[in-house]
Design an enzyme around this catalytic site. Structure first.
Site, mmCIF file in Angstrom:
data_model
loop_
_atom_site.group_PDB
_atom_site.id
_atom_site.type_symbol
_atom_site.label_atom_id
_atom_site.label_comp_id
_atom_site.label_asym_id
_atom_site.label_seq_id
_atom_site.Cartn_x
_atom_site.Cartn_y
_atom_site.Cartn_z
ATOM 1 N N ASN A 26 0.875 -1.161 0.000
ATOM 2 C CA ASN A 26 0.000 0.000 0.000
ATOM 3 C C ASN A 26 0.923 1.225 0.000
ATOM 4 O O ASN A 26 1.449 1.611 1.036
ATOM 5 C CB ASN A 26 -0.882 -0.038 1.257
ATOM 6 C CG ASN A 26 -1.806 1.146 1.355
ATOM 7 O OD1 ASN A 26 -1.770 2.060 0.514
ATOM 8 N ND2 ASN A 26 -2.639 1.169 2.375
ATOM 9 N N ARG B 164 -2.613 -2.134 -3.436
ATOM 10 C CA ARG B 164 -3.806 -1.316 -3.241
ATOM 11 C C ARG B 164 -3.704 -0.161 -4.241
ATOM 12 O O ARG B 164 -2.699 0.548 -4.289
ATOM 13 C CB ARG B 164 -3.827 -0.748 -1.832
ATOM 14 C CG ARG B 164 -4.986 0.179 -1.640
ATOM 15 C CD ARG B 164 -4.884 0.948 -0.360
ATOM 16 N NE ARG B 164 -6.044 1.802 -0.242
ATOM 17 C CZ ARG B 164 -6.051 2.931 0.438
ATOM 18 N NH1 ARG B 164 -4.978 3.339 1.052
ATOM 19 N NH2 ARG B 164 -7.142 3.650 0.493
ATOM 20 N N HIS C 293 -12.729 3.078 0.058
ATOM 21 C CA HIS C 293 -12.730 2.066 1.130
ATOM 22 C C HIS C 293 -13.405 0.773 0.677
ATOM 23 O O HIS C 293 -13.885 -0.008 1.504
ATOM 24 C CB HIS C 293 -13.494 2.545 2.390
ATOM 25 C CG HIS C 293 -12.802 3.578 3.209
ATOM 26 N ND1 HIS C 293 -13.478 4.579 3.865
ATOM 27 C CD2 HIS C 293 -11.489 3.788 3.485
ATOM 28 C CE1 HIS C 293 -12.625 5.346 4.512
ATOM 29 N NE2 HIS C 293 -11.395 4.894 4.279
ATOM 30 N N ARG D 73 -11.082 15.882 7.045
ATOM 31 C CA ARG D 73 -11.947 16.230 5.901
ATOM 32 C C ARG D 73 -13.310 16.710 6.391
ATOM 33 O O ARG D 73 -13.875 16.163 7.340
ATOM 34 C CB ARG D 73 -12.148 15.022 4.989
ATOM 35 C CG ARG D 73 -10.863 14.539 4.339
ATOM 36 C CD ARG D 73 -11.185 13.481 3.272
ATOM 37 N NE ARG D 73 -9.977 12.835 2.815
ATOM 38 C CZ ARG D 73 -9.694 11.543 2.981
ATOM 39 N NH1 ARG D 73 -10.564 10.747 3.600
ATOM 40 N NH2 ARG D 73 -8.574 11.037 2.531
ATOM 41 N N GLU E 185 -7.998 -5.222 5.253
ATOM 42 C CA GLU E 185 -7.884 -4.882 3.830
ATOM 43 C C GLU E 185 -6.750 -5.668 3.166
ATOM 44 O O GLU E 185 -6.871 -6.092 2.028
ATOM 45 C CB GLU E 185 -7.652 -3.375 3.682
ATOM 46 C CG GLU E 185 -8.911 -2.595 4.012
ATOM 47 C CD GLU E 185 -8.682 -1.108 4.202
ATOM 48 O OE1 GLU E 185 -8.198 -0.727 5.282
ATOM 49 O OE2 GLU E 185 -8.983 -0.335 3.290
#
Ligand code: ADP
Length: 401
Positions: A7, A91, A180, A241, A386
């Site tokens: 990743n 990823r 996600h 965010r 993940e």
């Protein structure tokens, strides 16, 4: 076979080596500050102490070379040679409309990912750097791209289109993509295994709450709506965010503050959310401490806003799917914060959501049911994985080669 999962971020590489015979971790780690002063690697062989190594790491290729060097080192490593790595799974954040699932990476696919850079200028370039580096260092290893957006490609048009002139979708593909996806796919699958439900007949609302947070409605194994949009800034209040925000407020602030699009993007992506409202931190634990231990008003407000918006999304996704069987909490906050889970689910009995405070209390990072036995909707905590999902997708495609 062992699969290396990578990743790659702009200045970091997270990795995990997974033994696919029993899905067990062999080693994991993270290299940080790539291209900056003070690069370091934290590496851990499963069941052993974490080690920290420092060294100059100029770019992703040097970083991956360094990680491979550590993994194959006779003293501190975990494998004898690179031959033990059968494939590499990456990823990749944005797959646009091109990628509806994971794919074996070849020149054509890499070119298509390069075409998506416009859609994810911050994320796709470092993901690609990892792919280029592996191609250079291990040219014989099959590589697979697993996209954050792919799981959401099943959303119906009325859920992914925005209310703007359709020509902008035709010209620039401006629409909701969602992110996600790897986590939403894993958790919604896993919770059905955990509860003994048929994935293809279950309606799940998955709350992935971490630094970045998103909610997904999954009906019969398909993502039908999700809170992140064209970019990850839409939806929930996150660490930094803003989440949902009136477009009128955006243009007004840009006018008043005389800022350009880059500065506006930084403002709404990096200086907003829990950090912007609390003025304390983007880290939920620190905001919780300030709110609940010190009674800081702004921290309390930030958390209330965070929880309130999640409640609203849960209710709206129940309407979107005409009901819901399971709600899941995952991600650093979802897995660990009993306070947030309780506040989010409080007084939702009218929608069939009955939380058991005792089961919820103190529960951290473990698969568990936190609703009462008579709750029509089962509420669970499911730690996300993940990397394992990426490894599984990788092996599935590589075995078909
Ligand atoms: P990322 O989106 O970077 O993968 P994570 O899923 O690791 O993030 O989540 C990080 C967030 O989880 C941080 O805000 C952190 O404070 C929060 N978190 C971790 N443990 C706890 C805890 N015990 N209570 C509340 N929040 C927690």
């Amino acid at each position: 076979m062992k699969v290396l999962v990578l990743n790659c971020g702009s200045s970091s590489i997270k990795y995990k080596l997974i033994n696919m015979i029993d899905n067990s971790n062999v080693a994991s780690g993270v290299m940080e500050k790539i291209g900056l002063k003070g690069s370091f690697l934290k590496h851990q062989n499963e069941g052993q102490e974490k080690i920290k190594l420092e060294g100059e790491v100029l770019d992703h290729q040097v970083g991956i070379e360094y990680i491979i060097g550590v993994m194959t080192d006779p003293k501190i490593g975990c494998i004898k040679s690179l031959d033990q790595i059968g494939a590499v799974g990456h990823r990749v954040v944005h797959g646009g409309e091109e990628f509806k699932g994971s794919v074996i990476l070849n020149d054509e696919v890499i070119a298509q990912i390069e075409n998506c850079i416009d859609l994810a200028p911050l994320h796709n370039p470092p993901n690609l750097k990892g792919i280029y580096a592996v191609s250079a260092l291990m040219p014989d290893k099959p590589q697979v791209g697993v996209f954050d957006t792919a799981f959401h490609q099943t959303m119906p048009r009325h859920a992914y289109m925005y209310g703007i002139p359709k020509s902008l979708y035709n010209k620039y593909k401006v629409r909701r993509y969602g992110f996600h996806g790897t986590s939403h796919r894993y958790v919604s699958n896993r919770v059905c295994e955990f509860l003994g439900l048929d994935y293809n007949k279950t309606k799940t609302i998955n709350c992935h709450l971490g630094n970045g947070s998103s909610i997904c409605a999954i009906d019969s194994g398909q993502s039908v709506d999700t809170s992140m949009g064209f970019t990850p800034v839409e939806g929930l209040l996150m660490g930094t965010r803003a989440g949902d925000l009136d477009i009128g407020a955006v243009t007004y602030i840009m006018d008043k503050e005389k800022i350009n699009t880059d500065a506006a993007s930084t403002l709404f992506n990096k200086h907003s959310g829990l950090l912007g409202v609390s003025g304390i931190s983007s880290d939920a634990r620190e905001v919780e401490d300030a709110a609940y231990k010190e009674g800081n008003e702004d921290a309390l407000l930030a958390l209330k806003m965070f929880q309130y918006r999640i409640r609203k999304y849960i209710a709206s996704y129940m309407a979107a799917m005409s009901g819901c069987d399971v709600i899941t909490f995952t991600g650093g906050i979802g897995e660990n914060s009993d306070i947030d889970r309780e506040a989010i689910c409080k007084d939702l009995e009218f929608m069939g959501i009955k939380i058991d405070k005792e089961k919820n209390k103190g529960l951290r990072g473990k698969e568990a049911i936190i609703s009462t036995d008579d709750s029509p909707v089962t509420v669970c905590v499911i730690p996300t994985d993940e990397e394992l999902t990426i490894a599984k997708q990788t092996i599935k495609l590589v075995e078909q080669l």
